[in-house]
Design a protein around this motif. Sequence first.
Motif, PDB file in Angstrom:
ATOM      1  N   GLU A  46      28.735  40.855  -1.572  1.00 21.16           N
ATOM      2  CA  GLU A  46      28.786  40.223  -0.678  1.00 21.16           C
ATOM      3  C   GLU A  46      30.547  41.301  -0.785  1.00 21.16           C
ATOM      4  O   GLU A  46      31.066  41.772   1.302  1.00 21.16           O
ATOM      5  N   ALA A  47      30.890  41.442  -1.115  1.00 21.10           N
ATOM      6  CA  ALA A  47      31.748  42.761  -0.712  1.00 21.10           C
ATOM      7  C   ALA A  47      31.813  44.244  -0.233  1.00 21.10           C
ATOM      8  O   ALA A  47      32.028  44.007   0.690  1.00 21.10           O
ATOM      9  N   THR A  48      30.333  45.187  -0.773  1.00 19.79           N
ATOM     10  CA  THR A  48      29.967  45.300  -0.132  1.00 19.79           C
ATOM     11  C   THR A  48      29.009  46.052   0.816  1.00 19.79           C
ATOM     12  O   THR A  48      28.888  46.924   1.692  1.00 19.79           O
ATOM     13  N   GLY A  49      28.293  44.749   1.388  1.00 19.78           N
ATOM     14  CA  GLY A  49      27.089  44.362   2.084  1.00 19.78           C
ATOM     15  C   GLY A  49      25.851  45.228   1.557  1.00 19.78           C
ATOM     16  O   GLY A  49      24.289  45.175   3.034  1.00 19.78           O
ATOM     17  N   VAL A  50      25.546  45.829   0.321  1.00 19.91           N
ATOM     18  CA  VAL A  50      24.482  46.451  -0.268  1.00 19.91           C
ATOM     19  C   VAL A  50      23.741  45.394  -0.494  1.00 19.91           C
ATOM     20  O   VAL A  50      24.284  44.312  -0.783  1.00 19.91           O
ATOM     21  N   THR A  51      22.466  45.073   0.089  1.00 21.46           N
ATOM     22  CA  THR A  51      21.046  44.112  -0.117  1.00 21.46           C
ATOM     23  C   THR A  51      21.091  43.984  -1.134  1.00 21.46           C
ATOM     24  O   THR A  51      21.034  44.868  -2.524  1.00 21.46           O
ATOM     25  N   ARG A  52      20.938  42.592  -2.217  1.00 26.74           N
ATOM     26  CA  ARG A  52      19.820  42.173  -4.098  1.00 26.74           C
ATOM     27  C   ARG A  52      19.502  43.227  -3.920  1.00 26.74           C
ATOM     28  O   ARG A  52      19.464  44.095  -5.296  1.00 26.74           O
ATOM     29  N   GLY A  53      18.368  43.888  -3.027  1.00 28.12           N
ATOM     30  CA  GLY A  53      17.343  44.480  -3.232  1.00 28.12           C
ATOM     31  C   GLY A  53      17.476  45.531  -3.901  1.00 28.12           C
ATOM     32  O   GLY A  53      17.014  46.660  -4.918  1.00 28.12           O
ATOM     33  N   SER A  54      18.527  46.321  -3.137  1.00 29.37           N
ATOM     34  CA  SER A  54      19.030  47.620  -3.638  1.00 29.37           C
ATOM     35  C   SER A  54      20.382  47.853  -4.758  1.00 29.37           C
ATOM     36  O   SER A  54      20.442  48.971  -5.421  1.00 29.37           O
ATOM     37  N   LEU A  55      20.768  46.742  -4.515  1.00 26.47           N
ATOM     38  CA  LEU A  55      21.963  47.143  -5.569  1.00 26.47           C
ATOM     39  C   LEU A  55      21.802  46.491  -7.462  1.00 26.47           C
ATOM     40  O   LEU A  55      22.486  47.950  -7.716  1.00 26.47           O
TER      41      LEU A  55
END
Length: 120
Positions: A46-55
């Motif tokens: 949520e804070a970074t905008g990185v998708t859950r699949g990449s996180l």
Amino acid sequence: MPISADRFEEIDDHDSGPTPGTNAHEILSFLESYPNQAFSQSEIAEATGVTRGSLGPTLVRLREAGRVDHRGNYWRVSDHVQSVDAATGHAAEVAASHENEPMAYDEWQDHAVDPRKDRE
């Protein structure tokens, strides 16, 4: 394509961290902003905008590189990264404080240890 030996010698081999604009950089920058806190993957996404699949895979790579720590469901910037950042900041401050001072070479030379004396 091969490169010259001179060009090879100019390559900066120091790891300055993830490339700006990458998921790793976004995650690490966020965690470094909060060195005394740990976050869940959902909070980091949520804070970074990185998708859950990449996180998840990116966090694992950062952990393997020693840049983040993981316990339970939480992630934080590693103590090692915090120590390196603090040391780098201190070194930069010291260098800046001496930037405009003339170098006292003669005084420095008087205090330098002659390595040949240790062999006697």
